[in-house]
Design an enzyme around this catalytic site. Sequence first.
Site, mmCIF file in Angstrom:
data_model
loop_
_atom_site.group_PDB
_atom_site.id
_atom_site.type_symbol
_atom_site.label_atom_id
_atom_site.label_comp_id
_atom_site.label_asym_id
_atom_site.label_seq_id
_atom_site.Cartn_x
_atom_site.Cartn_y
_atom_site.Cartn_z
ATOM 1 N N ASP A 1 2.437 -0.065 6.912
ATOM 2 C CA ASP A 1 2.227 0.191 5.629
ATOM 3 C C ASP A 1 0.545 0.895 5.429
ATOM 4 O O ASP A 1 0.158 1.794 4.598
ATOM 5 C CB ASP A 1 2.243 -0.744 4.629
ATOM 6 C CG ASP A 1 3.566 -1.380 4.493
ATOM 7 O OD1 ASP A 1 4.412 -0.576 5.111
ATOM 8 O OD2 ASP A 1 4.007 -2.262 3.569
ATOM 9 N N ALA A 2 -0.455 0.107 6.289
ATOM 10 C CA ALA A 2 -1.809 0.376 6.148
ATOM 11 C C ALA A 2 -2.062 2.193 6.565
ATOM 12 O O ALA A 2 -2.617 2.923 5.910
ATOM 13 C CB ALA A 2 -2.656 -0.279 7.152
ATOM 14 N N SER B 1 5.524 3.531 -9.849
ATOM 15 C CA SER B 1 4.736 3.149 -8.608
ATOM 16 C C SER B 1 3.389 2.769 -9.025
ATOM 17 O O SER B 1 2.791 2.892 -10.364
ATOM 18 C CB SER B 1 4.849 3.846 -7.444
ATOM 19 O OG SER B 1 4.173 3.492 -6.388
ATOM 20 N N LEU B 2 2.802 1.935 -8.066
ATOM 21 C CA LEU B 2 1.431 1.565 -8.396
ATOM 22 C C LEU B 2 0.138 2.107 -7.687
ATOM 23 O O LEU B 2 0.680 2.602 -6.394
ATOM 24 C CB LEU B 2 1.208 0.004 -7.984
ATOM 25 C CG LEU B 2 2.085 -0.920 -9.014
ATOM 26 C CD1 LEU B 2 1.831 -2.501 -8.462
ATOM 27 C CD2 LEU B 2 1.454 -0.913 -10.452
ATOM 28 N N GLU C 1 -0.930 -11.383 -9.740
ATOM 29 C CA GLU C 1 -0.019 -12.182 -9.157
ATOM 30 C C GLU C 1 0.258 -11.333 -7.707
ATOM 31 O O GLU C 1 -0.062 -10.125 -7.570
ATOM 32 C CB GLU C 1 1.159 -11.694 -9.947
ATOM 33 C CG GLU C 1 1.951 -10.299 -9.769
ATOM 34 C CD GLU C 1 2.606 -10.122 -11.129
ATOM 35 O OE1 GLU C 1 1.962 -9.771 -12.320
ATOM 36 O OE2 GLU C 1 3.712 -9.589 -11.252
ATOM 37 N N LYS D 1 1.716 -9.393 -4.702
ATOM 38 C CA LYS D 1 2.358 -8.231 -4.535
ATOM 39 C C LYS D 1 3.795 -8.376 -3.380
ATOM 40 O O LYS D 1 3.349 -8.738 -2.108
ATOM 41 C CB LYS D 1 1.825 -6.932 -4.172
ATOM 42 C CG LYS D 1 2.481 -5.745 -3.937
ATOM 43 C CD LYS D 1 1.664 -4.410 -3.616
ATOM 44 C CE LYS D 1 2.527 -3.283 -3.898
ATOM 45 N NZ LYS D 1 3.553 -2.745 -2.985
ATOM 46 N N LYS E 1 -2.407 -6.375 -13.842
ATOM 47 C CA LYS E 1 -2.003 -5.647 -14.890
ATOM 48 C C LYS E 1 -3.051 -6.066 -16.095
ATOM 49 O O LYS E 1 -2.996 -7.369 -16.342
ATOM 50 C CB LYS E 1 -0.398 -5.974 -14.962
ATOM 51 C CG LYS E 1 0.312 -5.515 -13.774
ATOM 52 C CD LYS E 1 1.811 -6.130 -13.974
ATOM 53 C CE LYS E 1 2.347 -6.217 -12.623
ATOM 54 N NZ LYS E 1 3.822 -6.691 -12.819
ATOM 55 N N CYS F 1 9.483 11.954 31.706
ATOM 56 C CA CYS F 1 10.372 12.381 32.956
ATOM 57 C C CYS F 1 11.419 13.443 32.668
ATOM 58 O O CYS F 1 11.894 13.056 31.700
ATOM 59 C CB CYS F 1 10.790 10.958 33.093
ATOM 60 S SG CYS F 1 12.053 11.240 34.616
ATOM 61 N N CYS G 1 17.445 10.264 35.958
ATOM 62 C CA CYS G 1 16.466 8.960 35.673
ATOM 63 C C CYS G 1 17.318 7.930 35.512
ATOM 64 O O CYS G 1 17.905 8.005 34.186
ATOM 65 C CB CYS G 1 15.244 9.284 34.922
ATOM 66 S SG CYS G 1 14.457 7.986 34.456
HETATM 67 S S1 IVH Z 1 4.569 -3.957 -11.120
HETATM 68 C C1 IVH Z 1 4.704 0.243 -13.121
HETATM 69 N N1 IVH Z 1 4.660 -6.113 -9.847
HETATM 70 O O1 IVH Z 1 5.172 -2.543 -5.736
HETATM 71 C C2 IVH Z 1 4.938 -0.429 -11.978
HETATM 72 N N2 IVH Z 1 5.419 -4.374 -8.705
HETATM 73 O O2 IVH Z 1 3.983 0.196 -5.645
HETATM 74 C C3 IVH Z 1 5.704 -1.968 -11.807
HETATM 75 N N3 IVH Z 1 5.889 -4.834 -6.306
HETATM 76 O O3 IVH Z 1 7.884 -0.627 -6.665
HETATM 77 C C4 IVH Z 1 5.368 -2.437 -10.676
HETATM 78 N N4 IVH Z 1 5.455 -7.033 -6.215
HETATM 79 O O4 IVH Z 1 8.466 -2.790 -5.521
HETATM 80 C C5 IVH Z 1 4.837 -4.985 -9.841
HETATM 81 N N5 IVH Z 1 4.198 -8.322 -8.745
HETATM 82 C C6 IVH Z 1 4.415 -7.043 -8.518
HETATM 83 C C7 IVH Z 1 5.131 -6.556 -7.497
HETATM 84 C C8 IVH Z 1 5.354 -5.188 -7.507
HETATM 85 C C9 IVH Z 1 5.729 -5.978 -5.424
HETATM 86 C C10 IVH Z 1 6.160 -3.563 -5.720
HETATM 87 C C11 IVH Z 1 7.438 -2.902 -6.520
HETATM 88 C C12 IVH Z 1 6.769 -1.636 -6.758
HETATM 89 C C13 IVH Z 1 5.730 -1.449 -6.043
HETATM 90 C C14 IVH Z 1 4.595 -0.531 -6.733
#
Ligand code: IVH
Length: 704
Positions: free
Chosen positions: A42-43, A91-92, A125, A127, A300, A442, A448
């Site tokens: 992921d990194a 997504s975030l 919270e 992730k 958030k 190879c 082989c």
């Molecule tokens: S909030 C509008 N909270 O991270 C976005 N996402 O890159 C709402 N994820 O698709 C997502 N833990 O699969 C939120 N506590 C958490 C999360 C979380 C994991 C994942 C989720 C999302 C991705 C965002």
Amino acid sequence: MARLPIDKLTPLEAQAEHAALGEEIAGHDQRYYADDAPSISDADYDALRRRYEALETAFPHLKSAESLTQKVGAAPSAKFGKIRHAVPMLSLANAFSSDDVADFVARIRRFLDWPVDTALFFTAEPKIDGLSCSLRYEKGVLVHAATRGDGFEGEDVTANVRTIAGIPHHLPAGAPDVAEVRGEIYLSHADFAAINARQAEAGEKVFANPRNAAAGSLRQLDARITAARPLKFFAYAWGEMSAMPALTQSGMVAAFRIWGFPTNDRMALCDGAAALLAHYQAIEAERASLGYDIDGVVYKVDDLALQARLGFVARSPRWAIAHKFAAEKAMTVLEGIDIQVGRTGAHTPVAKLKPVTVGGVVVSNATLHNQDEIAKKDIRIGDTVVVQRAGDVIPQVVEVVLDKRPAGAEPYNFPHVCRCELKTPLVREETAAGEEGAVARCTGEFACPYQRIEHLRHFVSRRAFDIEGLGEKQIEIFFNCPVETLRIREPADIFTLEARNKASSVQKIENFEGFGAISVANLFAAINARRVIALERFIYALGVRHVGETTAKVLARAYGSWDAFRDACGRIAVGDGDAVAEMDALDQIGEAVVTALGRFFAEPHNASMVARLAAEVRVVDAEKPKADTAVAGKTVVFTGSLEKMTRDEAKARAESLGAKVAGSVSKKTDIVVAGPGAGSKLDKARDLGVAVLTEDEWLTLIGG
Ligand code: IVH
């Protein structure tokens, strides 16, 4: 790969890098979202994405509707029904440092014009590293569940989600008429380990990490398999809500808990950046003991009215951010370098390390990628090295601690010949850009022993010989069979197995564990059913590098018969210029294919192996493409969704009528068939003045 600083790039260089990166990221998205089999950490993925975004910031003209920054995830897989999300699942954005977090908070204050001395609360919270899912309840009843998919449309996984113990099928009285609860589906470490142990025992594939195992378990066509996997769920977000049960993020999550959903108890309310960072550190300290994978902390804005004012930028909300954990690192001693030989003969160096704990996991092997990496980092046996484990994939050696190099440590000499007893010289192929490739390979192919079993696996695979009852597992059994006369060591052996079994007086396959008289009879019937095979499948089954299905099809059509094709390859192998030129001139066939075929047939072992195989089967001549149809010789692009046939059917049909099917629109395109939802390809066709047909018009043109 070393990249130039963005401010040193010319617009053209930026454009080229942006396009190449886009493709690379799209490939990773496909492997991550659709195949559940990521190939980078992921990194590393985040680093690619950051570079891509930085290119767009510095060169705004690179941004278009097609840009990956405008998209989330990957298109839903075709094997499940689709569900359009009533509210997109976005997504975030990511933060990687305390400064990024401070910027995030400052940006929000600026945007809201919020005074510095007035409290601004955020939830913080974990992730969760799983996969997100949207659960729709109507009048309190779970009606459907969907994965995120591309953010707009996901896969219908309702039947599977119903088997997840923690997800309620009904909401209590008083819940809104329409309520979409969203959250993460995941597996605990203990359950992940148990699943992998079971998989390994059954000879099935083991999962790379809990997230892949969760995704693989959820995306099962057979819900009974999902039911047998203890998936878990945390609710943290929502989609459509006909009435809001709370006015804050934390209040919403509390309501979900009251409705019966599991929620994460590490959520805290924090006022400002310092409090967020303190909670981040607290969660990071607990990370190893949580019992499930997390890869950061999500912040958030708590007040939903403020969230609404802040809104979204491109693919992510302005009111939230994911603060990712750094990759975990440790120092240890490199005790040796092993070379692994892969399916295509690639020689991959692997670091043998003095075992060390990296982020709670004991690591004793790490990838060194290729010989250039070893040379670039000047990695020597005996060195103290920094090892990094980025959440999931194979650990990496990041750098050497030069101060600790023992006296007399010698630079590493990468081998020049294969590990196998044939000692075939290793070659480094040219890349498309004409540079020397990084991977030493190879060229022994079937000669082989390391590659042979992989070739056999390919040979029997579904799109090659497709022999029922002779899959990877059985190939392995017969390859290593203790009864020498019943071994399968090359493709022809498959077809002589029945006769050899009959001739064997003492040991018979019927007596092997897991085989009985009926299964053996079925196996031989399945093998015999494949004694007649189409030329294109036969060519593909040989497993020559660069000769995939499409190439095999083009070659089969061009040469028509096995004899003609084999003769051409034989001539190419001895350097016959005319034969080389003839193949090179074929549409869609490049130098890499011609060279690979030449090399393959130049190896006497391969040539005789193929001859033995050809003697066992009948290869059916390819149909010459039709030249007298309305679309013969035309290049066609299908875009948007087709309603009367699948993409594969449309393609096969068009090709059988002599048309060439391409993936993108260019000046060479003759016809674009556009269905509903067609986007940029249709625009491009219009710009270039290419004929655009509906699916029905196309069907009329080709005669229904
Ligand atoms: S909030 C509008 N909270 O991270 C976005 N996402 O890159 C709402 N994820 O698709 C997502 N833990 O699969 C939120 N506590 C958490 C999360 C979380 C994991 C994942 C989720 C999302 C991705 C965002």
